[in-house]
Motif scaffolding. Structure first.
Motif, PDB file in Angstrom:
ATOM      1  N   LYS A  94      11.159  -4.967   0.030  1.00  0.00           N
ATOM      2  CA  LYS A  94      10.194  -4.541  -0.977  1.00  0.00           C
ATOM      3  C   LYS A  94       9.071  -3.811  -0.258  1.00  0.00           C
ATOM      4  O   LYS A  94       8.320  -4.424   0.484  1.00  0.00           O
ATOM      5  CB  LYS A  94       9.621  -5.793  -1.663  1.00  0.00           C
ATOM      6  CG  LYS A  94       9.596  -5.697  -3.182  1.00  0.00           C
ATOM      7  CD  LYS A  94       8.701  -6.730  -3.804  1.00  0.00           C
ATOM      8  CE  LYS A  94       9.406  -8.036  -4.069  1.00  0.00           C
ATOM      9  NZ  LYS A  94       8.489  -9.016  -4.718  1.00  0.00           N
ATOM     10  N   ALA A  95       8.989  -2.496  -0.474  1.00  0.00           N
ATOM     11  CA  ALA A  95       7.969  -1.744   0.253  1.00  0.00           C
ATOM     12  C   ALA A  95       6.574  -2.168  -0.157  1.00  0.00           C
ATOM     13  O   ALA A  95       5.665  -2.223   0.639  1.00  0.00           O
ATOM     14  CB  ALA A  95       8.157  -0.251   0.019  1.00  0.00           C
ATOM     15  N   ASN A  96       6.399  -2.463  -1.419  1.00  0.00           N
ATOM     16  CA  ASN A  96       5.087  -2.873  -1.880  1.00  0.00           C
ATOM     17  C   ASN A  96       5.179  -4.244  -2.537  1.00  0.00           C
ATOM     18  O   ASN A  96       5.579  -4.370  -3.690  1.00  0.00           O
ATOM     19  CB  ASN A  96       4.533  -1.852  -2.870  1.00  0.00           C
ATOM     20  CG  ASN A  96       3.076  -2.134  -3.189  1.00  0.00           C
ATOM     21  OD1 ASN A  96       2.550  -3.205  -2.875  1.00  0.00           O
ATOM     22  ND2 ASN A  96       2.419  -1.180  -3.800  1.00  0.00           N
ATOM     23  N   ALA A  97       4.818  -5.259  -1.770  1.00  0.00           N
ATOM     24  CA  ALA A  97       4.866  -6.609  -2.326  1.00  0.00           C
ATOM     25  C   ALA A  97       3.481  -7.061  -2.747  1.00  0.00           C
ATOM     26  O   ALA A  97       3.229  -8.247  -2.869  1.00  0.00           O
ATOM     27  CB  ALA A  97       5.454  -7.563  -1.289  1.00  0.00           C
ATOM     28  N   GLY A  98       2.580  -6.135  -2.926  1.00  0.00           N
ATOM     29  CA  GLY A  98       1.234  -6.499  -3.375  1.00  0.00           C
ATOM     30  C   GLY A  98       0.174  -5.802  -2.556  1.00  0.00           C
ATOM     31  O   GLY A  98       0.243  -5.777  -1.332  1.00  0.00           O
ATOM     32  N   ALA A  99      -0.804  -5.224  -3.242  1.00  0.00           N
ATOM     33  CA  ALA A  99      -1.898  -4.559  -2.531  1.00  0.00           C
ATOM     34  C   ALA A  99      -2.915  -5.605  -2.092  1.00  0.00           C
ATOM     35  O   ALA A  99      -3.101  -6.619  -2.755  1.00  0.00           O
ATOM     36  CB  ALA A  99      -2.557  -3.524  -3.444  1.00  0.00           C
ATOM     37  N   LEU A 100      -3.568  -5.335  -0.964  1.00  0.00           N
ATOM     38  CA  LEU A 100      -4.594  -6.258  -0.475  1.00  0.00           C
ATOM     39  C   LEU A 100      -5.921  -5.533  -0.357  1.00  0.00           C
ATOM     40  O   LEU A 100      -5.965  -4.387   0.061  1.00  0.00           O
ATOM     41  CB  LEU A 100      -4.226  -6.773   0.926  1.00  0.00           C
ATOM     42  CG  LEU A 100      -2.954  -7.579   1.086  1.00  0.00           C
ATOM     43  CD1 LEU A 100      -2.732  -7.887   2.556  1.00  0.00           C
ATOM     44  CD2 LEU A 100      -3.046  -8.867   0.316  1.00  0.00           C
ATOM     45  N   ALA A 148      -6.106   0.924  -8.528  1.00  0.00           N
ATOM     46  CA  ALA A 148      -6.438   1.558  -7.250  1.00  0.00           C
ATOM     47  C   ALA A 148      -7.930   1.830  -7.151  1.00  0.00           C
ATOM     48  O   ALA A 148      -8.525   1.710  -6.090  1.00  0.00           O
ATOM     49  CB  ALA A 148      -5.652   2.853  -7.092  1.00  0.00           C
ATOM     50  N   LEU A 185      -9.783  -1.408  -6.439  1.00  0.00           N
ATOM     51  CA  LEU A 185      -9.592  -1.735  -5.029  1.00  0.00           C
ATOM     52  C   LEU A 185     -10.518  -0.924  -4.148  1.00  0.00           C
ATOM     53  O   LEU A 185     -11.180  -1.434  -3.253  1.00  0.00           O
ATOM     54  CB  LEU A 185      -8.143  -1.438  -4.643  1.00  0.00           C
ATOM     55  CG  LEU A 185      -7.669  -2.086  -3.367  1.00  0.00           C
ATOM     56  CD1 LEU A 185      -7.141  -3.460  -3.678  1.00  0.00           C
ATOM     57  CD2 LEU A 185      -6.572  -1.273  -2.711  1.00  0.00           C
ATOM     58  N   PHE A 189      -4.545  -1.553   2.487  1.00  0.00           N
ATOM     59  CA  PHE A 189      -3.522  -2.439   3.029  1.00  0.00           C
ATOM     60  C   PHE A 189      -2.646  -2.985   1.917  1.00  0.00           C
ATOM     61  O   PHE A 189      -3.096  -3.200   0.810  1.00  0.00           O
ATOM     62  CB  PHE A 189      -4.173  -3.637   3.728  1.00  0.00           C
ATOM     63  CG  PHE A 189      -5.042  -3.262   4.880  1.00  0.00           C
ATOM     64  CD1 PHE A 189      -6.426  -3.228   4.726  1.00  0.00           C
ATOM     65  CD2 PHE A 189      -4.502  -2.952   6.104  1.00  0.00           C
ATOM     66  CE1 PHE A 189      -7.239  -2.882   5.795  1.00  0.00           C
ATOM     67  CE2 PHE A 189      -5.312  -2.611   7.171  1.00  0.00           C
ATOM     68  CZ  PHE A 189      -6.681  -2.572   7.018  1.00  0.00           C
ATOM     69  N   LEU A 236       1.140  -5.621   1.257  1.00  0.00           N
ATOM     70  CA  LEU A 236       2.169  -6.457   1.851  1.00  0.00           C
ATOM     71  C   LEU A 236       3.523  -5.804   1.649  1.00  0.00           C
ATOM     72  O   LEU A 236       3.769  -5.180   0.620  1.00  0.00           O
ATOM     73  CB  LEU A 236       2.166  -7.831   1.168  1.00  0.00           C
ATOM     74  CG  LEU A 236       0.904  -8.653   1.341  1.00  0.00           C
ATOM     75  CD1 LEU A 236       0.982  -9.903   0.480  1.00  0.00           C
ATOM     76  CD2 LEU A 236       0.712  -9.042   2.781  1.00  0.00           C
TER      77      LEU A 236
END
Lengths: 143, 194
Positions: free
Chosen positions: A7-13, A79, A82, B2, B4
């Motif tokens: 999964k390239a994007n498993a959640g933005a931080l 976005a 963030l 950033f 994950l």
């Protein structure tokens, strides 16, 4: 070795969450950095150093969560929320580059700035900063 | 900035690490393999978590067990349109180069520097050119005295991703690394020179 990306994007931080992660591993401002060197590598420390100079270093989990909750009222994209948390804009001129087509969307700029001021802790620099209003975003027409 | 990412890979754990708890040993190998490397999904910053590790088969002729590991990493991958605070690194006649400390390949090409501007040889550093923004008859020198906010315009990856054995920041790799083109919105954090 070929990696398989599940999964390239498993959640933005947010920057805050990354800083929190590094802190929990033992990263600190201690200059010798011997104690944490088992758990925090040199390249991770570079990220830590960068983040400590940004708004993330004064934020708390509570303030960040509260802020993103309240942002729902302003109809901002994820976005953008963030970005705002990461940069902590304190003026119109800092906030507008973050937003996409703010004029067409009738965004309450003042309201967002007030919320930032209220919920997000101020930036880590010590001396008072004078905002310079002459900022120009390259791709917009000069207003 | 950033996010994950979940990856799955076969990991060979060298025998000298086997005295450690398995998770720690696998993490060490993963760190060596991925930390500070640019993948197609971005720059790997940290190993976040190991979801599962199975196998542990020892292949013939090898003293080390191989595991199939599913793990999560933190990657640095900005999106186009994101605004990031960076510091000035150097400049030449083509434009500026900015750095984040852990990532140094941010290029601001000349057309995206606020206009009107001019470029002149840097008096302090003979090899570099210095950019100056002219606004309402005030001149603002672009140098490392203040933070520069920039917006990501474009992200490009090296055409042939190759595996590098050495550790180090990606700007040492010489791979023609990720270059970002962005609009430069300046933030002066101190009084302007008059």
């Amino acid at each position: 070795m070929k990696n398989i990306i599940v999964k390239a994007n498993a959640g933005a931080l947010t920057n805050f969450e990354v800083l929190d992660l590094l802190n929990s591993r033992g990263a600190s401002k201690d200059t010798t950095r011997v104690i944490a060197s088992e758990t925090v590598s040199r390249s991770e420390y570079k990220v830590y150093d960068y983040l400590m100079e940004t708004a993330a270093s004064t934020q708390t989990r509570e303030s960040v969560t509260k802020f993103s909750d309240k942002c729902k009222d302003f109809r901002l994209a994820k976005a953008e929320i963030l970005n705002i948390i990461n940069l902590r804009p304190s003026s119109d001129v800092e906030l507008t580059p973050i937003l996409e087509k703010p004029d067409e969307r009738e965004i309450d700029i003042e309201g967002i700035l007030a919320l930032v001021q209220e919920l997000l802790p101020p930036l880590p620099t010590v001396e008072a900063q004078k905002e310079n209003e002459q900022e120009e975003t390259e791709n917009d027409e000069q207003s | 900035m950033f996010c994950l990412s979940e990856l799955e890979d076969t990991v060979r754990v060298p025998p000298d690490l086997l005295k450690l708890p398995l998770e720690v040993a696998i993490k060490k190998v993963l760190q060596k393999l991925f930390l500070d490397k640019v993948l197609s999904i971005g720059l790997c910053v940290s190993i976040y978590d190991i979801k599962s590790a199975e196998g542990g088969f020892v292949l013939p002729g090898d003293g080390a067990p191989t595991y199939k590991v599913v793990f999560i990493i933190v990657v640095f991958r900005p999106f186009v349109g994101e605004v990031i605070a960076a510091r000035f690194k150097e400049s030449d006649s083509n434009g500026l180069r900015l750095t984040l400390g852990f990532f140094e390949d941010i290029y601001v090409p000349a057309p995206l520097i606020p206009r009107p501007n001019r470029c002149e040889p840097d008096p302090c550093n003979r090899n570099q050119m210095r950019w100056v923004w002219i606004f309402e008859e005030q001149e603002y020198i672009i140098d490392d005295s203040y933070q520069i906010n920039f917006r990501v315009e474009n992200i490009s990856y090296p055409p042939v991703p190759t595996e590098r054995a050495e550790d180090g920041a990606i700007d040492d790799d010489g791979l023609g690394p990720v270059s970002w083109w962005e609009g430069c919105s300046e933030r002066n954090n101190e009084d302007d020179d008059t």
